[in-house]
Design an enzyme around this catalytic site. Structure first.
Site, PDB file in Angstrom:
ATOM      1  N   LEU A   1     -11.381  -7.146 -12.454  1.00 23.78           N
ATOM      2  CA  LEU A   1     -12.787  -6.851 -12.146  1.00 23.78           C
ATOM      3  C   LEU A   1     -13.671  -7.176 -13.344  1.00 23.78           C
ATOM      4  CD1 LEU A   1     -12.004  -3.459 -10.414  1.00 23.78           C
ATOM      5  CD2 LEU A   1     -12.758  -5.564  -9.262  1.00 23.78           C
TER       6      LEU A   1
ATOM      7  N   HIS B   1      -0.921   1.689 -13.109  1.00 25.89           N
ATOM      8  CA  HIS B   1      -0.333   0.496 -13.714  1.00 25.89           C
ATOM      9  C   HIS B   1       1.150   0.768 -13.974  1.00 25.89           C
ATOM     10  CE1 HIS B   1      -0.070  -3.131 -16.077  1.00 25.89           C
ATOM     11  NE2 HIS B   1       0.557  -2.438 -17.002  1.00 25.89           N
TER      12      HIS B   1
ATOM     13  N   LEU C   1      -8.879  -4.731 -19.780  1.00 20.48           N
ATOM     14  CA  LEU C   1      -7.796  -4.637 -18.805  1.00 20.48           C
ATOM     15  C   LEU C   1      -6.730  -3.623 -19.225  1.00 20.48           C
ATOM     16  CD1 LEU C   1      -6.857  -6.048 -16.177  1.00 20.48           C
ATOM     17  CD2 LEU C   1      -5.524  -7.576 -17.630  1.00 20.48           C
TER      18      LEU C   1
ATOM     19  N   GLY D   1       0.775  -1.227   0.000  1.00 15.75           N
ATOM     20  CA  GLY D   1       0.000   0.000   0.000  1.00 15.75           C
ATOM     21  C   GLY D   1       0.810   1.282   0.000  1.00 15.75           C
TER      22      GLY D   1
HETATM   23  N1  NHR Z   1     -10.216  -4.728 -13.998  1.00 19.05           N
HETATM   24  C1  NHR Z   1     -10.679  -4.232 -15.153  1.00 19.05           C
HETATM   25  N2  NHR Z   1     -11.871  -4.636 -15.562  1.00 19.05           N
HETATM   26  N3  NHR Z   1     -10.000  -3.333 -15.895  1.00 19.05           N
HETATM   27  C2  NHR Z   1      -8.781  -2.928 -15.502  1.00 19.05           C
HETATM   28  O1  NHR Z   1      -8.139  -2.045 -16.242  1.00 19.05           O
HETATM   29  C3  NHR Z   1      -8.215  -3.440 -14.294  1.00 19.05           C
HETATM   30  C4  NHR Z   1      -8.988  -4.345 -13.560  1.00 19.05           C
HETATM   31  C5  NHR Z   1      -8.494  -4.891 -12.378  1.00 19.05           C
HETATM   32  C6  NHR Z   1      -7.219  -4.576 -11.937  1.00 19.05           C
HETATM   33  C7  NHR Z   1      -5.033  -3.490 -12.241  1.00 19.05           C
HETATM   34  C8  NHR Z   1      -4.088  -4.232 -13.214  1.00 19.05           C
HETATM   35  C9  NHR Z   1      -2.697  -3.649 -13.239  1.00 19.05           C
HETATM   36  O2  NHR Z   1      -2.535  -2.437 -13.078  1.00 19.05           O
HETATM   37  C10 NHR Z   1      -6.434  -3.707 -12.683  1.00 19.05           C
HETATM   38  C11 NHR Z   1      -6.935  -3.113 -13.840  1.00 19.05           C
HETATM   39  C12 NHR Z   1      -4.414  -7.762 -11.859  1.00 19.05           C
HETATM   40  C13 NHR Z   1      -4.195  -8.531 -12.979  1.00 19.05           C
HETATM   41  C14 NHR Z   1      -4.281 -10.025 -12.934  1.00 19.05           C
HETATM   42  O3  NHR Z   1      -3.900 -10.716 -13.879  1.00 19.05           O
HETATM   43  C15 NHR Z   1      -3.919  -7.871 -14.189  1.00 19.05           C
HETATM   44  C16 NHR Z   1      -3.894  -6.486 -14.223  1.00 19.05           C
HETATM   45  C17 NHR Z   1      -4.125  -5.726 -13.081  1.00 19.05           C
HETATM   46  C18 NHR Z   1      -4.371  -6.379 -11.899  1.00 19.05           C
HETATM   47  N4  NHR Z   1      -4.818 -10.612 -11.807  1.00 19.05           N
HETATM   48  C19 NHR Z   1      -5.003 -12.043 -11.611  1.00 19.05           C
HETATM   49  C20 NHR Z   1      -6.507 -12.391 -11.567  1.00 19.05           C
HETATM   50  O4  NHR Z   1      -6.812 -13.571 -11.826  1.00 19.05           O
HETATM   51  C21 NHR Z   1      -4.399 -12.483 -10.300  1.00 19.05           C
HETATM   52  C22 NHR Z   1      -2.934 -12.222 -10.252  1.00 19.05           C
HETATM   53  C23 NHR Z   1      -2.332 -12.349  -8.855  1.00 19.05           C
HETATM   54  O5  NHR Z   1      -3.064 -12.496  -7.856  1.00 19.05           O
HETATM   55  O6  NHR Z   1      -1.093 -12.234  -8.766  1.00 19.05           O
HETATM   56  O7  NHR Z   1      -7.334 -11.533 -11.234  1.00 19.05           O
HETATM   57  O8  NHR Z   1      -1.726  -4.391 -13.516  1.00 19.05           O
HETATM   58  C1  GAR Z   2       2.776  -0.693  -7.746  1.00 19.21           C
HETATM   59  O1  GAR Z   2       3.978  -0.687  -8.489  1.00 19.21           O
HETATM   60  C2  GAR Z   2       1.596  -0.725  -8.687  1.00 19.21           C
HETATM   61  O2  GAR Z   2       1.768   0.042  -9.849  1.00 19.21           O
HETATM   62  C3  GAR Z   2       1.557  -2.173  -9.024  1.00 19.21           C
HETATM   63  O3  GAR Z   2       1.851  -2.857  -7.831  1.00 19.21           O
HETATM   64  C4  GAR Z   2       2.630  -2.011  -6.989  1.00 19.21           C
HETATM   65  C5  GAR Z   2       1.896  -1.841  -5.696  1.00 19.21           C
HETATM   66  O4  GAR Z   2       2.699  -1.219  -4.745  1.00 19.21           O
HETATM   67  N1  GAR Z   2       0.267  -2.546  -9.498  1.00 19.21           N
HETATM   68  C6  GAR Z   2       0.031  -3.646 -10.173  1.00 19.21           C
HETATM   69  O5  GAR Z   2       0.944  -4.382 -10.537  1.00 19.21           O
HETATM   70  C7  GAR Z   2      -1.420  -3.925 -10.443  1.00 19.21           C
HETATM   71  N2  GAR Z   2      -1.548  -5.166 -11.105  1.00 19.21           N
HETATM   72  P1  GAR Z   2       2.050  -0.591  -3.448  1.00 19.21           P
HETATM   73  O6  GAR Z   2       1.148  -1.653  -2.825  1.00 19.21           O
HETATM   74  O7  GAR Z   2       3.232  -0.304  -2.575  1.00 19.21           O
HETATM   75  O8  GAR Z   2       1.313   0.622  -3.870  1.00 19.21           O
END
Ligand code: NHR
Ligand code: GAR
Length: 196
Positions: A93, A109, A144, A12
């Protein structure tokens, strides 16, 4: 005053920067920090700052993303957020969830979108031999990491970087970028902000 909920999965550090920015003449205030992991380090950091916290453990719902999101939405709707910030939130999501809060969800991201949506962004930038890396704040849509871009911060890739070294450099610019974009967004601006 705009009401902001922050969704986290981990330490966080971006959440802390957002919380600490929302004082004084800032047009928003934090109303909830919500995690999909009850052990996320960020929850204690929010409690220290007097911000209400909740956790919904996604593992309790197996593959049923809709049931997990029903619980998330119940916590969110109880605090009526105007803006929802994903800050290191790691659960994709569903379109139904995104639609419910359409135009109100932001994400940070760790890449220069549209390059490298999804995971493992730093290793992918290194493997491609990129000169620049960075982070993007965008509006969350069903696609995504493909929603409208609100801001980017860039940092150089340095000789000898590994993914951890690059991630640490990118995280510093995230900490500048996300509070700056949130302040503008809460004030009604959708103009793009570029740092670095
Ligand atoms: N949801 C939607 N619909 N659209 C986006 O743009 C989203 C989202 C949810 C999360 C963050 C994203 C990132 O910044 C985010 C953007 C998780 C995954 C993923 O593969 C991919 C991208 C992001 C966050 N998650 C797996 C899953 O099954 C679990 C991976 C794990 O737990 O390590 O959800 O990168
Ligand atoms: C950050 O680098 C953020 O951009 C990335 O995870 C880190 C979280 O750090 N987000 C993702 O990879 C989303 N899939 P934080 O918990 O210290 O903010």
């Amino acid at each position: 005053m705009k009401r902001v909920a922050i969704l986290i999965s981990g330490g966080g550090s971006n959440m802390v920067r957002l919380l600490d920015s929302m004082t004084g003449d800032h047009p928003a205030r934090p109303v909830l920090v919500l995690s999909n992991d009850p052990d996320a380090g960020g929850l204690a950091r929010a409690v220290e700052r007097g911000v209400p916290v909740a956790a919904v453990d996604h593992r309790a719902f197996g593959r049923d993303r809709a049931a997990f999101e029903t619980e998330l939405a119940a916590h969110l709707d109880a605090v009526a957020p105007d803006i929802i910030c994903l800050a290191g939130f790691m659960r994709i999501l569903t379109p139904a969830f995104v639609d419910r809060y359409a135009g109100r969800i932001l994400n940070i991201h760790p890449s220069l979108l549209p390059k490298y949506p999804g995971l493992h962004t730093h290793q992918r930038a290194l493997d491609a031999g990129d000169e620049w890396a960075g982070a993007t704040v965008h509006q969350v849509t069903a696609d995504l990491d493909a929603g409208p871009i609100l801001g980017q911060g860039r940092v150089p890739v340095m000789p000898g970087d590994d993914a951890a070294a690059l991630a640490a450099r990118v995280l510093k610019v995230e900490h500048q970028l996300y509070p700056a974009v949130l302040r503008r967004f809460a004030a009604g601006s959708r103009d793009r902000l570029d740092l670095g």
